[in-house]
Structures are given as C-alpha cells and as structure tokens.
Design a protein around this motif. Structure first.
Motif, PDB file in Angstrom:
ATOM      1  N   ALA A  30     -32.698 -10.701  29.295  1.00  0.00           N
ATOM      2  CA  ALA A  30     -32.182 -10.290  29.934  1.00  0.00           C
ATOM      3  C   ALA A  30     -32.013 -10.045  31.263  1.00  0.00           C
ATOM      4  O   ALA A  30     -33.759 -10.296  31.694  1.00  0.00           O
ATOM      5  N   ARG A  31     -31.018  -9.858  31.894  1.00  0.00           N
ATOM      6  CA  ARG A  31     -31.854  -9.191  33.283  1.00  0.00           C
ATOM      7  C   ARG A  31     -33.336  -9.012  34.060  1.00  0.00           C
ATOM      8  O   ARG A  31     -33.532  -9.496  34.752  1.00  0.00           O
ATOM      9  N   ALA A  32     -33.798  -7.744  33.119  1.00  0.00           N
ATOM     10  CA  ALA A  32     -34.385  -6.854  33.334  1.00  0.00           C
ATOM     11  C   ALA A  32     -35.546  -8.039  33.677  1.00  0.00           C
ATOM     12  O   ALA A  32     -36.643  -7.861  34.262  1.00  0.00           O
ATOM     13  N   GLU A  33     -36.098  -8.734  32.694  1.00  0.00           N
ATOM     14  CA  GLU A  33     -36.808  -9.466  32.187  1.00  0.00           C
ATOM     15  C   GLU A  33     -36.693 -11.016  33.694  1.00  0.00           C
ATOM     16  O   GLU A  33     -38.147 -11.472  33.599  1.00  0.00           O
ATOM     17  N   HIS A  34     -35.661 -11.446  33.952  1.00  0.00           N
ATOM     18  CA  HIS A  34     -35.012 -12.872  34.639  1.00  0.00           C
ATOM     19  C   HIS A  34     -35.824 -11.457  36.125  1.00  0.00           C
ATOM     20  O   HIS A  34     -37.321 -12.683  36.677  1.00  0.00           O
ATOM     21  N   ASP A  35     -35.593 -10.826  36.136  1.00  0.00           N
ATOM     22  CA  ASP A  35     -36.087  -9.940  37.531  1.00  0.00           C
ATOM     23  C   ASP A  35     -37.643  -9.589  37.993  1.00  0.00           C
ATOM     24  O   ASP A  35     -37.885  -9.974  38.960  1.00  0.00           O
ATOM     25  N   THR A  36     -38.033  -9.113  36.776  1.00  0.00           N
ATOM     26  CA  THR A  36     -39.651  -9.024  36.663  1.00  0.00           C
ATOM     27  C   THR A  36     -40.123 -10.015  37.182  1.00  0.00           C
ATOM     28  O   THR A  36     -41.417 -10.072  37.952  1.00  0.00           O
ATOM     29  N   MET A  37     -39.908 -11.625  36.414  1.00  0.00           N
ATOM     30  CA  MET A  37     -40.999 -13.108  36.419  1.00  0.00           C
ATOM     31  C   MET A  37     -40.611 -12.874  38.192  1.00  0.00           C
ATOM     32  O   MET A  37     -41.815 -13.330  38.571  1.00  0.00           O
ATOM     33  N   LEU A  38     -39.363 -12.351  39.333  1.00  0.00           N
ATOM     34  CA  LEU A  38     -38.863 -12.896  40.613  1.00  0.00           C
ATOM     35  C   LEU A  38     -40.150 -11.977  41.209  1.00  0.00           C
ATOM     36  O   LEU A  38     -40.272 -12.353  41.902  1.00  0.00           O
ATOM     37  N   VAL A  68     -33.868 -31.653  26.213  1.00  0.00           N
ATOM     38  CA  VAL A  68     -34.089 -30.458  26.416  1.00  0.00           C
ATOM     39  C   VAL A  68     -33.241 -29.685  25.102  1.00  0.00           C
ATOM     40  O   VAL A  68     -32.559 -30.152  24.892  1.00  0.00           O
ATOM     41  N   ARG A  69     -33.469 -28.534  25.249  1.00  0.00           N
ATOM     42  CA  ARG A  69     -33.430 -28.055  23.386  1.00  0.00           C
ATOM     43  C   ARG A  69     -33.755 -26.296  23.598  1.00  0.00           C
ATOM     44  O   ARG A  69     -34.394 -26.408  24.156  1.00  0.00           O
ATOM     45  N   LYS A  70     -32.706 -26.020  22.798  1.00  0.00           N
ATOM     46  CA  LYS A  70     -32.477 -24.494  22.502  1.00  0.00           C
ATOM     47  C   LYS A  70     -33.236 -24.304  21.691  1.00  0.00           C
ATOM     48  O   LYS A  70     -33.097 -24.616  20.382  1.00  0.00           O
ATOM     49  N   ILE A  71     -34.685 -23.062  22.238  1.00  0.00           N
ATOM     50  CA  ILE A  71     -35.537 -22.654  20.851  1.00  0.00           C
ATOM     51  C   ILE A  71     -35.128 -21.632  20.356  1.00  0.00           C
ATOM     52  O   ILE A  71     -35.994 -21.070  19.320  1.00  0.00           O
ATOM     53  N   TYR A  72     -34.292 -20.519  20.958  1.00  0.00           N
ATOM     54  CA  TYR A  72     -34.004 -19.127  20.590  1.00  0.00           C
ATOM     55  C   TYR A  72     -33.001 -18.694  20.476  1.00  0.00           C
ATOM     56  O   TYR A  72     -32.465 -18.887  21.129  1.00  0.00           O
ATOM     57  N   GLN A  73     -32.320 -17.500  19.177  1.00  0.00           N
ATOM     58  CA  GLN A  73     -30.830 -17.734  19.084  1.00  0.00           C
ATOM     59  C   GLN A  73     -30.296 -16.210  19.555  1.00  0.00           C
ATOM     60  O   GLN A  73     -31.523 -15.347  18.446  1.00  0.00           O
ATOM     61  N   GLY A  74     -29.501 -15.761  21.165  1.00  0.00           N
ATOM     62  CA  GLY A  74     -29.498 -14.632  20.851  1.00  0.00           C
ATOM     63  C   GLY A  74     -30.577 -14.237  22.169  1.00  0.00           C
ATOM     64  O   GLY A  74     -30.856 -15.492  22.604  1.00  0.00           O
ATOM     65  N   VAL A  75     -30.627 -13.608  22.755  1.00  0.00           N
ATOM     66  CA  VAL A  75     -31.269 -12.520  24.021  1.00  0.00           C
ATOM     67  C   VAL A  75     -32.848 -12.111  23.876  1.00  0.00           C
ATOM     68  O   VAL A  75     -33.007 -11.613  22.931  1.00  0.00           O
ATOM     69  N   ALA A  76     -34.064 -13.161  23.790  1.00  0.00           N
ATOM     70  CA  ALA A  76     -35.060 -12.694  23.911  1.00  0.00           C
ATOM     71  C   ALA A  76     -35.718 -11.028  24.644  1.00  0.00           C
ATOM     72  O   ALA A  76     -34.994 -11.414  26.083  1.00  0.00           O
ATOM     73  N   ASP A  77     -36.341 -10.506  23.771  1.00  0.00           N
ATOM     74  CA  ASP A  77     -36.315  -8.979  24.651  1.00  0.00           C
ATOM     75  C   ASP A  77     -38.278  -9.681  25.053  1.00  0.00           C
ATOM     76  O   ASP A  77     -38.378 -11.092  25.071  1.00  0.00           O
ATOM     77  N   ARG A  78     -38.133  -8.049  25.926  1.00  0.00           N
ATOM     78  CA  ARG A  78     -39.948  -8.862  26.768  1.00  0.00           C
ATOM     79  C   ARG A  78     -40.489  -8.963  25.693  1.00  0.00           C
ATOM     80  O   ARG A  78     -41.725 -10.670  25.947  1.00  0.00           O
ATOM     81  N   GLN A  79     -41.305  -8.624  24.681  1.00  0.00           N
ATOM     82  CA  GLN A  79     -41.666  -9.361  23.754  1.00  0.00           C
ATOM     83  C   GLN A  79     -41.788 -10.547  23.532  1.00  0.00           C
ATOM     84  O   GLN A  79     -42.468 -11.358  23.135  1.00  0.00           O
TER      85      GLN A  79
END
Length: 200
Positions: free
Chosen positions: A50-58, A7-18
């Motif tokens: 972000a929450r918007a990306e989470h909700d989009t995927m749901l 298990v590993r973190k691959i990006y620092q910060g909050v990724a935007d949609r792109q």
C-alpha cells in the motif's frame, strides 16, 4: 538449496505492513544462512504494498537513488541485491510495489518494472501454478514450512518443504510436489477458484 533468478510475483494481493516485513526475509530459515551469496534466492522477487508502506520505506533512510517512479534502499540485503520500491500507473490506477533487484545488473530495476507492469496488466485475474506455490510459501507461518534435511534424498536437501495434513496424518512434503487438491486447501478461499494461467 534451490536458487532462483527470474522475476516472480511472490504474494497475491496487497501486503499489509506486517506481511511486508515477513516477505522481506521469507527465506530466513534457509540452511547455511549468510555462508553463501544468496543473491539469486532473492533477486527478482516482488509483491504489491500500500502507499503508506511505500512512503514509510522512503522516509526510513535517504534512498541510494531515485529515478522517476522508483527508488532503491541504501542498505543491501546481500552483496548486490537491495529493495527497490515502485509507484506505477497500471490500467488507470496508481499502485505500489516492492522488488529485490540485483544492482550488479544495471537494467535489473527497469526490467523488473516492465515485468510487474506486464503481469499486472493481464486482462483476466488469474494465477500461474508457480504463483500459487509462491503465495502459499509466503503466507505459511515459519513453524509449518522449512527446508528438506537429512530425511530426504540428497538431491532434494535444501529444497522448500511444507507440512501437509491428510486423513489422520501429517506429512512433510516438498513445496513443488503439492497436488492440486493440497494447493487449493492451502490457498485462501478467494484465490482457490482463480483460473490458471501458463507462465509466459
């Protein structure tokens, strides 16, 4: 090709949609794509969204399953690896994450959740050496990253490479062989001076 399964973190910060969509298949240039089971290459990778990306995927498709603060996508990336999205409460804040979990291992989503919470609960903002390399790989455009080919000795072929700019020259180097100065030069300014933390 070097495979990973921790298990590993691959990006620092909050990724935007792109950035999120780029991170979904950050190994897209791998040699012999689709010829092997690449589950170990993806399983365990996670990053914050972000929450918007989470909700989009749901909303895209009915989830494969929903359990408390997580749900899994119905479409699998490999035979047993799929996206799992988390809504986690860490240090009094609600945050959202994506991870690739290997569902052939029943506890993978729970263990990944525990690893995310543990990592994001560090009392001091820091990055491990491995996280620095993973962030650089994730943030580098496809034209400047790739995989070692015939120019490299056989034991290095298939390992990740980056173009590095030096004094009057450009060099193709293995990601794992970047010097501290090269790592600092490739990190965004706000990440360069974070203290280093040894991985547990």
């Amino acid at each position: 090709m070097t495979l990973q399964s921790f298990v590993r973190k691959i990006y620092q910060g909050v990724a935007d949609r792109q950035q999120m969509y780029r991170l979904f298949d950050r190994h897209g240039q791998r040699p012999n794509r689709w010829e092997n089971d690449d589950s170990a290459l993806f399983a365990g990778e996670w990053f914050e969204i972000a929450r918007a990306e989470h909700d989009t995927m749901l909303d895209i498709l009915p989830p494969l399953w929903m359990r408390g603060e997580m749900f899994a996508l119905r479409e699998f990336l490999t035979e047993s690896v799929t996206s799992v999205f988390y809504t986690l409460h860490i240090d009094g804040r609600t945050r959202y994450f994506h991870a690739y979990c290997d569902l052939s291992q029943a506890r993978s989503p729970v263990e990944t959740r525990a690893a995310i919470v543990e990592r994001e609960s560090w009392p001091v903002k820091a990055m491990t050496h491995e996280e620095r390399l993973e962030h650089i790989w994730s943030a580098t455009h496809d034209e400047y990253r790739g995989y070692a080919g015939e120019r490299f000795v056989p034991e290095h072929r298939g390992k990740r490479t980056l173009l590095v700019y030096g004094l009057g020259r450009t060099e193709l180097k293995l990601l794992k062989d970047l010097t501290d100065d090269e790592i600092a030069a490739k990190l965004p300014v706000h990440l360069r001076h974070l203290p280093a933390k040894t991985a547990a």
